[in-house]
Design a protein around this motif. Structure first.
Motif, PDB file in Angstrom:
ATOM      1  N   ASN A 186       6.189  -4.164   6.805  1.00  0.00           N
ATOM      2  CA  ASN A 186       6.182  -2.917   6.039  1.00  0.00           C
ATOM      3  C   ASN A 186       5.884  -3.181   4.560  1.00  0.00           C
ATOM      4  O   ASN A 186       5.171  -2.399   3.914  1.00  0.00           O
ATOM      5  CB  ASN A 186       7.528  -2.214   6.182  1.00  0.00           C
ATOM      6  CG  ASN A 186       7.786  -1.754   7.606  1.00  0.00           C
ATOM      7  OD1 ASN A 186       6.859  -1.575   8.394  1.00  0.00           O
ATOM      8  ND2 ASN A 186       9.049  -1.556   7.948  1.00  0.00           N
ATOM      9  N   ASN A 202       2.152  -3.771   4.187  1.00  0.00           N
ATOM     10  CA  ASN A 202       1.402  -2.516   4.254  1.00  0.00           C
ATOM     11  C   ASN A 202       1.504  -1.726   2.952  1.00  0.00           C
ATOM     12  O   ASN A 202       0.515  -1.140   2.487  1.00  0.00           O
ATOM     13  CB  ASN A 202       1.905  -1.672   5.426  1.00  0.00           C
ATOM     14  CG  ASN A 202       1.658  -2.340   6.772  1.00  0.00           C
ATOM     15  OD1 ASN A 202       0.761  -3.179   6.896  1.00  0.00           O
ATOM     16  ND2 ASN A 202       2.440  -1.973   7.775  1.00  0.00           N
ATOM     17  N   ASP A 203       2.703  -1.722   2.347  1.00  0.00           N
ATOM     18  CA  ASP A 203       2.862  -1.021   1.071  1.00  0.00           C
ATOM     19  C   ASP A 203       2.034  -1.674  -0.041  1.00  0.00           C
ATOM     20  O   ASP A 203       1.410  -0.982  -0.856  1.00  0.00           O
ATOM     21  CB  ASP A 203       4.346  -0.984   0.678  1.00  0.00           C
ATOM     22  CG  ASP A 203       5.168  -0.096   1.598  1.00  0.00           C
ATOM     23  OD1 ASP A 203       4.551   0.699   2.338  1.00  0.00           O
ATOM     24  OD2 ASP A 203       6.408  -0.211   1.602  1.00  0.00           O
ATOM     25  N   LEU A 238      -1.690  -0.762   0.481  1.00  0.00           N
ATOM     26  CA  LEU A 238      -2.016   0.592   0.036  1.00  0.00           C
ATOM     27  C   LEU A 238      -1.969   0.697  -1.490  1.00  0.00           C
ATOM     28  O   LEU A 238      -2.790   1.396  -2.094  1.00  0.00           O
ATOM     29  CB  LEU A 238      -1.041   1.589   0.661  1.00  0.00           C
ATOM     30  CG  LEU A 238      -1.122   1.768   2.183  1.00  0.00           C
ATOM     31  CD1 LEU A 238      -0.048   2.725   2.664  1.00  0.00           C
ATOM     32  CD2 LEU A 238      -2.499   2.264   2.602  1.00  0.00           C
ATOM     33  N   GLU A 244      -1.783   6.620  -2.285  1.00  0.00           N
ATOM     34  CA  GLU A 244      -0.407   7.070  -2.435  1.00  0.00           C
ATOM     35  C   GLU A 244       0.336   6.961  -1.107  1.00  0.00           C
ATOM     36  O   GLU A 244      -0.211   7.224  -0.038  1.00  0.00           O
ATOM     37  CB  GLU A 244      -0.406   8.527  -2.920  1.00  0.00           C
ATOM     38  CG  GLU A 244       0.978   9.077  -3.210  1.00  0.00           C
ATOM     39  CD  GLU A 244       0.907  10.496  -3.742  1.00  0.00           C
ATOM     40  OE1 GLU A 244       1.940  11.204  -3.687  1.00  0.00           O
ATOM     41  OE2 GLU A 244      -0.178  10.892  -4.214  1.00  0.00           O
ATOM     42  N   LYS A 245       1.592   6.553  -1.191  1.00  0.00           N
ATOM     43  CA  LYS A 245       2.414   6.393  -0.002  1.00  0.00           C
ATOM     44  C   LYS A 245       2.861   7.762   0.509  1.00  0.00           C
ATOM     45  O   LYS A 245       3.273   8.632  -0.272  1.00  0.00           O
ATOM     46  CB  LYS A 245       3.638   5.531  -0.318  1.00  0.00           C
ATOM     47  CG  LYS A 245       4.513   5.226   0.898  1.00  0.00           C
ATOM     48  CD  LYS A 245       5.837   4.627   0.503  1.00  0.00           C
ATOM     49  CE  LYS A 245       5.661   3.316  -0.225  1.00  0.00           C
ATOM     50  NZ  LYS A 245       6.973   2.654  -0.473  1.00  0.00           N
ATOM     51  N   THR A 246       2.782   7.954   1.808  1.00  0.00           N
ATOM     52  CA  THR A 246       3.220   9.211   2.416  1.00  0.00           C
ATOM     53  C   THR A 246       4.723   9.147   2.661  1.00  0.00           C
ATOM     54  O   THR A 246       5.217   8.268   3.365  1.00  0.00           O
ATOM     55  CB  THR A 246       2.484   9.453   3.732  1.00  0.00           C
ATOM     56  OG1 THR A 246       2.697   8.344   4.613  1.00  0.00           O
ATOM     57  CG2 THR A 246       0.992   9.619   3.487  1.00  0.00           C
ATOM     58  N   GLY A 281       3.081   2.271  -3.676  1.00  0.00           N
ATOM     59  CA  GLY A 281       3.810   1.034  -3.484  1.00  0.00           C
ATOM     60  C   GLY A 281       5.287   1.247  -3.745  1.00  0.00           C
ATOM     61  O   GLY A 281       5.931   2.098  -3.145  1.00  0.00           O
ATOM     62  N   ARG A 282       5.842   0.484  -4.667  1.00  0.00           N
ATOM     63  CA  ARG A 282       7.243   0.624  -5.051  1.00  0.00           C
ATOM     64  C   ARG A 282       7.407   1.314  -6.405  1.00  0.00           C
ATOM     65  O   ARG A 282       8.501   1.325  -6.964  1.00  0.00           O
ATOM     66  CB  ARG A 282       7.900  -0.757  -5.100  1.00  0.00           C
ATOM     67  CG  ARG A 282       7.849  -1.507  -3.783  1.00  0.00           C
ATOM     68  CD  ARG A 282       8.504  -2.868  -3.883  1.00  0.00           C
ATOM     69  NE  ARG A 282       9.909  -2.760  -4.234  1.00  0.00           N
ATOM     70  CZ  ARG A 282      10.718  -3.809  -4.408  1.00  0.00           C
ATOM     71  NH1 ARG A 282      10.224  -5.029  -4.279  1.00  0.00           N
ATOM     72  NH2 ARG A 282      11.976  -3.638  -4.731  1.00  0.00           N
TER      73      ARG A 282
END
Length: 444
Positions: A107, A110-111, A114, A120-122, A263-264
């Motif tokens: 995970n 993947n972040d 992206l 942008e993270k969904t 991301g974060r």
């Protein structure tokens, strides 16, 4: 397709000549799934065949190819006599992750992928800061059951004695303490492992787990020098507040627009808002949700006939609290736990207060090792030894493997007259007979 074979004459028959002809009928089905297995079914029947003006008896064989029907038989599960409790984790080692480490790393990859592409993270509710309307009644029901549980345990403590060890975290629900030598306190070697029993309290039955209250969980993180600006309340109450419960003393920000992340990193959180002034009330509602001085606030039952009813009501409230916590956490309301100590933080990220003093805290500068929390960490069961006869002799170390355990609330309610739930019978080892007489001397 029908295939007719040559006639087979039967000599020596008294009747007219009988020809037996075998006919094979094959039917095909189109568009059959390729991954299914097929079986060949045959069917025989008698037919009359006309040939050269004579009627003869024939046998026709029909075959059909189709998917085979497999019969699945459910394996009957035999009732177990005893169930082992979860193992006690060593203190000089980090707790295992509730999710496999490979899944966590995948995970994270993947972040980062992206984020590198600028996508942008969904985020879905409540991960994006929006309340889930279907879970608001669950939060209110959880908070209501929590108040019933505190009141019931406090009333039962006036009737059922509880003992706690002054050197370790052991708890025993009985008239006298047990004689099992499993104390690991500082002076346990002087007592040969026997416990030093004192009178227990409600905090020995319901272990208090507290968390910082945040007006905006997605706002600035708590630093070590600002930790005194935030109140500490029970973690269950903070979870209910973030799930939609409105308390005037502890307001919470309700977002209408979701937050956005790459991301974060948060790229849009709707700005920072100052916490509104709290409404000062004479009778604070938080006292109902805290175990502090609950033994004094709730009197003893009026009669002995009310004790079993209170026990049944308390046991149902205990199951509802556990169900509510698991449902809110399974629906992605994030709760973080330290991998080394018992600190809990309700929110998407843990705080930065340097309060961890467990294994190798010097390497982390006192910071907590945050990871996803489990239900037992937010609402600990606190297993205790099950006593079959409270008026009998105390439990001994010799028969330790024959005794069962149960959550402290369940043990308290069953001794008060409540019916033992079915899911705890194997854990309490009620079907195992204790050795007596000459058998007791052969137990090692």
């Amino acid at each position: 397709m029908l295939q007719t074979f040559s006639a087979l004459s039967i000599s020596g028959a008294s009747c007219s000549q009988i020809d037996v002809r075998l006919g094979l009928v094959e039917t095909k089905k189109d568009n059959l799934p390729a991954l299914k297995s097929y079986s060949l079914a045959f069917q025989f029947k008698h037919t009359e065949i006309q040939k050269n003006g004579r009627t003869k008896l024939g046998i026709c064989c029909c075959s059909e190819q189709g998917p085979s029907k497999r019969r699945h038989f459910k394996k009957q599960e035999e009732p177990t006599q005893n169930v082992d409790l979860p193992p006690i984790l060593p203190k000089r080692k980090k707790k295992p992750f509730p999710m496999p480490l490979k899944t966590i790393l995948q995970n994270a990859r993947n972040d980062r992928k992206l984020a590198h592409m600028g996508i942008e993270k969904t985020l879905e509710a409540p991960k994006n800061g929006i309340l889930v309307p279907d879970l608001v009644p669950v939060a209110y029901e959880l908070l209501n059951s929590w108040t019933i549980l505190i009141k019931g345990v406090a009333q039962l403590l006036h009737v059922i004695p509880v003992h706690a060890c002054s050197e370790c975290s052991a708890v025993h629900v009985s008239k006298t303490g047990h004689d099992i030598q499993d104390c690991h306190g500082q002076t346990s070697s002087n007592r040969r492992g026997f416990h030093s029993w004192i009178k227990g309290s409600i905090n020995d039955i319901l272990i208090p787990i507290e968390s910082y209250h945040l007006y905006d969980p997605f706002g600035p993180r708590i630093r070590h020098d600002t930790r005194f600006n935030y109140d500490r309340i029970p973690a269950l109450v903070e979870l209910c507040i973030q799930a939609g419960v409105e308390l005037p003393e502890y307001p919470s920000r309700r977002r209408t627009d979701p937050i956005r992340m790459i991301g974060r990193k948060i790229i849009d959180r709707g700005g920072f808002l100052d916490e509104p002034k709290r409404q000062q009330t004479l009778n604070s509602s938080l006292m109902e949700f805290d175990t502090h001085r609950a033994f004094e606030r709730f009197p003893a039952p009026n009669s002995e006939e009310e004790v079993p009813q209170i026990a049944e009501k308390t046991l149902k409230a205990y199951d509802k609290v556990k169900w509510g916590v698991s449902k809110l956490m399974n629906k992605m309301y994030t709760v973080k736990a330290c991998g080394y100590c018992s600190e809990i933080h309700v929110g998407p990220w843990g705080h930065n207060a340097k309060l961890c003093g467990e294994f190798k805290h010097q390497w982390r500068d006192g910071k907590h090792g945050w990871q996803d929390a489990t239900v037992d960490e937010v609402f600990p069961p606190n297993y205790v030894w099950h006593v079959r006869n409270p008026d009998g002799p105390p439990l001994k170390s010799t028969f330790k493997r024959f005794y069962g355990k149960a959550p402290a609330v369940v043990e308290l309610c069953t001794q008060a007259g409540a019916k033992v739930p079915l899911k705890y019978k194997s854990m309490m080892r009620l079907d195992i007979v204790l050795p007596d007489g000459e058998e007791a001397f052969s137990v090692v």
